[in-house]
Structures are given as C-alpha cells and as structure tokens.
Design a protein around this motif. Structure first.
Motif, PDB file in Angstrom:
ATOM      1  N   THR A 141      -0.661   2.196   2.995  1.00  0.00           N
ATOM      2  CA  THR A 141      -0.750   0.753   2.786  1.00  0.00           C
ATOM      3  C   THR A 141       0.414   0.246   1.955  1.00  0.00           C
ATOM      4  OG1 THR A 141      -3.169   0.825   2.924  1.00  0.00           O
ATOM      5  CG2 THR A 141      -2.193  -1.095   1.842  1.00  0.00           C
ATOM      6  N   GLN A 142       0.751   0.971   0.891  1.00  0.00           N
ATOM      7  CA  GLN A 142       1.846   0.534   0.026  1.00  0.00           C
ATOM      8  C   GLN A 142       3.196   0.623   0.736  1.00  0.00           C
ATOM      9  OE1 GLN A 142       1.120  -1.041  -2.879  1.00  0.00           O
ATOM     10  NE2 GLN A 142      -0.894  -0.710  -1.962  1.00  0.00           N
ATOM     11  N   LEU A 143       3.392   1.639   1.555  1.00  0.00           N
ATOM     12  CA  LEU A 143       4.645   1.765   2.295  1.00  0.00           C
ATOM     13  C   LEU A 143       4.812   0.611   3.284  1.00  0.00           C
ATOM     14  CD1 LEU A 143       4.602   5.616   2.910  1.00  0.00           C
ATOM     15  CD2 LEU A 143       6.422   4.371   1.703  1.00  0.00           C
ATOM     16  N   ILE A 144       3.746   0.264   3.996  1.00  0.00           N
ATOM     17  CA  ILE A 144       3.808  -0.852   4.941  1.00  0.00           C
ATOM     18  C   ILE A 144       4.049  -2.162   4.194  1.00  0.00           C
ATOM     19  CG2 ILE A 144       2.475  -2.222   6.568  1.00  0.00           C
ATOM     20  CD1 ILE A 144       3.451   0.376   7.734  1.00  0.00           C
ATOM     21  N   THR A 145       3.382  -2.327   3.051  1.00  0.00           N
ATOM     22  CA  THR A 145       3.563  -3.539   2.253  1.00  0.00           C
ATOM     23  C   THR A 145       4.993  -3.666   1.762  1.00  0.00           C
ATOM     24  OG1 THR A 145       1.239  -3.484   1.539  1.00  0.00           O
ATOM     25  CG2 THR A 145       2.767  -4.776   0.202  1.00  0.00           C
ATOM     26  N   LEU A 146       5.563  -2.570   1.300  1.00  0.00           N
ATOM     27  CA  LEU A 146       6.946  -2.590   0.825  1.00  0.00           C
ATOM     28  C   LEU A 146       7.921  -2.860   1.962  1.00  0.00           C
ATOM     29  CD1 LEU A 146       6.711   0.391  -1.672  1.00  0.00           C
ATOM     30  CD2 LEU A 146       7.454  -1.925  -2.278  1.00  0.00           C
ATOM     31  N   ALA A 147       7.653  -2.284   3.134  1.00  0.00           N
ATOM     32  CA  ALA A 147       8.515  -2.544   4.296  1.00  0.00           C
ATOM     33  C   ALA A 147       8.477  -4.026   4.655  1.00  0.00           C
ATOM     34  CB  ALA A 147       8.073  -1.697   5.484  1.00  0.00           C
ATOM     35  N   ASP A 148       7.283  -4.601   4.703  1.00  0.00           N
ATOM     36  CA  ASP A 148       7.152  -6.025   5.011  1.00  0.00           C
ATOM     37  C   ASP A 148       7.936  -6.869   4.002  1.00  0.00           C
ATOM     38  OD1 ASP A 148       5.554  -5.687   7.236  1.00  0.00           O
ATOM     39  OD2 ASP A 148       3.681  -5.832   6.121  1.00  0.00           O
ATOM     40  N   ALA A 226       1.203   2.258  -5.696  1.00  0.00           N
ATOM     41  CA  ALA A 226      -0.155   2.749  -5.452  1.00  0.00           C
ATOM     42  C   ALA A 226      -0.866   3.023  -6.775  1.00  0.00           C
ATOM     43  CB  ALA A 226      -0.104   4.019  -4.601  1.00  0.00           C
ATOM     44  N   ARG A 227      -0.148   3.630  -7.700  1.00  0.00           N
ATOM     45  CA  ARG A 227      -0.731   3.902  -9.019  1.00  0.00           C
ATOM     46  C   ARG A 227      -1.100   2.591  -9.732  1.00  0.00           C
ATOM     47  NH1 ARG A 227       0.174   8.258 -12.837  1.00  0.00           N
ATOM     48  NH2 ARG A 227       1.798   9.106 -11.477  1.00  0.00           N
ATOM     49  N   GLU A 228      -0.202   1.610  -9.657  1.00  0.00           N
ATOM     50  CA  GLU A 228      -0.449   0.331 -10.325  1.00  0.00           C
ATOM     51  C   GLU A 228      -1.627  -0.405  -9.687  1.00  0.00           C
ATOM     52  OE1 GLU A 228       1.833  -3.915 -11.249  1.00  0.00           O
ATOM     53  OE2 GLU A 228       2.951  -2.211 -10.447  1.00  0.00           O
ATOM     54  N   LEU A 229      -1.687  -0.414  -8.353  1.00  0.00           N
ATOM     55  CA  LEU A 229      -2.786  -1.115  -7.680  1.00  0.00           C
ATOM     56  C   LEU A 229      -4.124  -0.475  -8.014  1.00  0.00           C
ATOM     57  CD1 LEU A 229      -3.578  -3.339  -5.657  1.00  0.00           C
ATOM     58  CD2 LEU A 229      -3.357  -1.623  -3.838  1.00  0.00           C
ATOM     59  N   LEU A 230      -4.167   0.846  -8.051  1.00  0.00           N
ATOM     60  CA  LEU A 230      -5.417   1.539  -8.369  1.00  0.00           C
ATOM     61  C   LEU A 230      -5.874   1.209  -9.781  1.00  0.00           C
ATOM     62  CD1 LEU A 230      -7.553   3.603  -7.440  1.00  0.00           C
ATOM     63  CD2 LEU A 230      -6.090   5.396  -8.403  1.00  0.00           C
ATOM     64  N   GLY A 231      -4.909   1.084 -10.710  1.00  0.00           N
ATOM     65  CA  GLY A 231      -5.266   0.776 -12.091  1.00  0.00           C
ATOM     66  C   GLY A 231      -5.683  -0.660 -12.303  1.00  0.00           C
ATOM     67  N   ASP A 250      -8.093  13.146  -4.856  1.00  0.00           N
ATOM     68  CA  ASP A 250      -7.795  11.751  -4.553  1.00  0.00           C
ATOM     69  C   ASP A 250      -6.926  11.134  -5.646  1.00  0.00           C
ATOM     70  OD1 ASP A 250      -9.195  11.731  -2.198  1.00  0.00           O
ATOM     71  OD2 ASP A 250     -11.031  10.885  -3.057  1.00  0.00           O
ATOM     72  N   TYR A 251      -5.883  10.434  -5.229  1.00  0.00           N
ATOM     73  CA  TYR A 251      -5.004   9.666  -6.114  1.00  0.00           C
ATOM     74  C   TYR A 251      -4.355  10.545  -7.187  1.00  0.00           C
ATOM     75  CZ  TYR A 251      -8.309   6.408  -3.987  1.00  0.00           C
ATOM     76  OH  TYR A 251      -9.110   5.741  -3.096  1.00  0.00           O
ATOM     77  N   ASP A 252      -4.027  11.760  -6.813  1.00  0.00           N
ATOM     78  CA  ASP A 252      -3.310  12.659  -7.718  1.00  0.00           C
ATOM     79  C   ASP A 252      -1.814  12.387  -7.560  1.00  0.00           C
ATOM     80  OD1 ASP A 252      -2.295  14.655  -9.260  1.00  0.00           O
ATOM     81  OD2 ASP A 252      -2.950  16.310  -7.980  1.00  0.00           O
ATOM     82  N   TRP A 253      -1.334  11.367  -8.263  1.00  0.00           N
ATOM     83  CA  TRP A 253       0.053  10.943  -8.085  1.00  0.00           C
ATOM     84  C   TRP A 253       1.033  11.979  -8.615  1.00  0.00           C
ATOM     85  CZ3 TRP A 253      -1.091   7.921  -4.601  1.00  0.00           C
ATOM     86  CH2 TRP A 253      -2.101   6.963  -4.715  1.00  0.00           C
TER      87      TRP A 253
END
Length: 309
Positions: A141-148, A226-231, A250-253
């Motif tokens: 999701t974050q990769l697609i958002t950044l591409a957009d 992704a880390r920021e959105l999760l927080g 899960d979410y092991d950045w």
C-alpha cells in the motif's frame, strides 16, 4: 390470424429494409496478466493503421512509443471501436468513443501470496524470519501511495527544480537527497516507477528485494511511511488488513531492513555496515544518473515494461 408486424422477418429481411442504427455499450473488466504480450499486440495493431495528414511516419512513431510505455494506451489501440467493428461482418462503424479507467477494486491476495507456517500453536510463524501477509499488504500500500504521489509531483512540476522555499509543495521528490532536486523529468519518472516495480514484486508473491540504488531509496521511504502510519493510525491499518492472518513477525520493520536490503549490491560493500549506513554510503558515492543501474548479481527488469503514467 396473428397480429400484423411492420418488422420484416426471414433471412432476406435486411435487404428489404433500411439498415438499423444501433448504439451498443460494452463494459469490460480487464486485468493485465502479460504486459509484454499486450505491448507486442498493440504495436502490431499500430503498424496496421493508415496515417494521413502531416508527417504520417512521425504519427506512427509517436503512437508506437505511447503503446510501448503505457498499458492504457496499448488497450486503447486494441479496443478502439473501429478495430472491434471491423471484425464483425455485416455492419459499419458510425462513430464511437473509448474510455479506459483504472479500477482500485483489485488487490493481491496476500494470504495466498505469502503463506504462513501454520505449525505453531497459534498459527504464528516458526523458524526463520518471513515476510507476513499483513506486512506485505501494508508495504504494498505504501509503495503504491508513494508511486502515485511521485507521479503527481511530476505532473504538477515537470522538470522544475526543487527549492527550499517550495519544498513543501512536493509530495515525494523533495524527500530525496538534495543533489537530486534539479534532476530532469525522465529521471523523476524512473524514480516513480521504482516504487511500482517493488509493489509489483509483492503483487507476484516475491520479496521486494531492491535491484538498484533507486529501489533501495524507494523501499527505505516505504518502510518509513509504513512504520509511521502504523504508529499514528493503528485502527486504519487494522481495517486495511481485513481478515489477513496474524503472525508474530507482523510489522517487523527492523527485520525487513535486515532481510530485504543487501541481498543484491556491490561485492565490495563493507559487511560491517547496517542497511541504512550501506545505502547512505552508496548514495554519497553514486551520481543520481547511476541510481537505476542494475546490481551485477540481480536480474535486470524488463526494459520495455513502460510506466504507469
């Protein structure tokens, strides 16, 4: 006796009556599964077209370039009303339009693409670290958002240099190192595609292993977001996950940084450096024009894959 009908019947009816004019609406849902094959078919269709007016050869070359880079343009060449009608006997085209839009409904099935080892007591992964469905989903999701956002930057600013005064007007490209702020439009477009390339890896069930320096930068930004959105929005992330299975990884950045970076890269890299230090060292030593050079030990991406925008 039956009721009289004004509509002629029988095999010779069409010859005895005026031709009917019909407006037909066709709605298709399409998923591209083989872009190289679609691109080849579109190029063949363009080669069959007759161009008139000023510079027919230039028109053909421009359209060939467009269908080679843009899946929407390739579909447009193959689904054009005139082309579709030409394949049906007994009718002629009176005109028509074609509208193509990208749907947001499709999403990869991350539970199927990244299956978990279900031998643990609670269904959690056991053994080595793994990229879990939920981590893959959020990262995708974050990769697609950044591409957009990168494509939006490009459409709004084209090749304008980034300045300190206008830095806040840029969604993504101003987050790159300052030495890139004056790079040209095609370079920026390739940066936007780097996010899509990694997202495509995830959509195919593959780990998003950066194959060049640009992809390392792209993955670094996606992991940070992704880390920021999760927080900041844990409930929004939970809603996004739906019924994807839960796992201990899960979410092991930090695990993502350890496992996804450094698989490919220069052989002379210092093994004592962590992922962040290694990427920073490469960025300092590499001119931005060299960001897209594929690492020697990585498979080169299809050079004809085109751009989403």
């Amino acid at each position: 006796m039956g009721e009289r009908s004004d509509h002629p019947q029988g095999p010779g009816a069409a010859e005895d009556s005026e031709a009917q004019e019909i407006e037909a609406t066709v709605v298709l849902g399409i998923r591209i599964t083989d872009w190289p094959a679609l691109r080849a078919a579109a190029r063949a269709a363009v080669e069959e077209l007759d161009f008139a007016g000023i510079d027919p050869a230039g028109q053909r070359e421009a359209l060939l370039r467009e269908v080679s880079e843009d899946p929407n343009a390739a579909l447009g060449a193959l689904l054009h009303p005139d082309r579709l009608v030409a394949a049906i006997p007994g009718i002629e085209a009176l005109g028509g339009t074609l509208e193509i839009s990208v749907t947001d409904d499709f999403a990869p099935d991350f539970a199927e693409l990244f299956p978990l080892d279900l031998d643990g007591e609670d269904g959690g992964a056991v053994g080595d670290w793994t990229l879990t469905p939920r981590t893959a989903c959020l990262l995708h999701t974050q990769l697609i958002t950044l591409a957009d956002a990168a494509y939006d930057d490009l459409e709004e600013h084209e090749g304008d240099p980034i300045t300190d005064e206008e830095e806040q007007d840029w969604a993504v490209l101003a987050r790159l190192p300052r030495r890139t702020w004056g790079m040209h439009r095609s370079w920026r477009r390739s940066v936007a595609r780097s996010f899509d390339d990694l997202a495509d890896d995830l959509g195919l069930g593959e780990w998003p292993l950066p194959r060049c320096l640009a992809e390392e930068v792209a993955l670094r930004l996606a992991l940070a977001d992704a880390r920021e959105l999760l927080g900041s929005q844990p409930q929004a992330v939970a809603d996004m996950m739906g019924d994807l299975p839960v796992d201990l990884y899960d979410y092991d950045w930090d695990g993502c940084a350890d496992e996804l970076f450094g698989v490919y890269g220069p052989d002379d890299a210092d093994p004592e450096l962590d992922a962040v230090e290694r990427t920073d060292q490469l960025l300092a030593a590499t001119h931005p024009e060299g960001w897209f050079l594929t690492y020697e030990d990585a498979e080169e991406r299809d050079p004809g894959r085109g751009y989403r925008r």
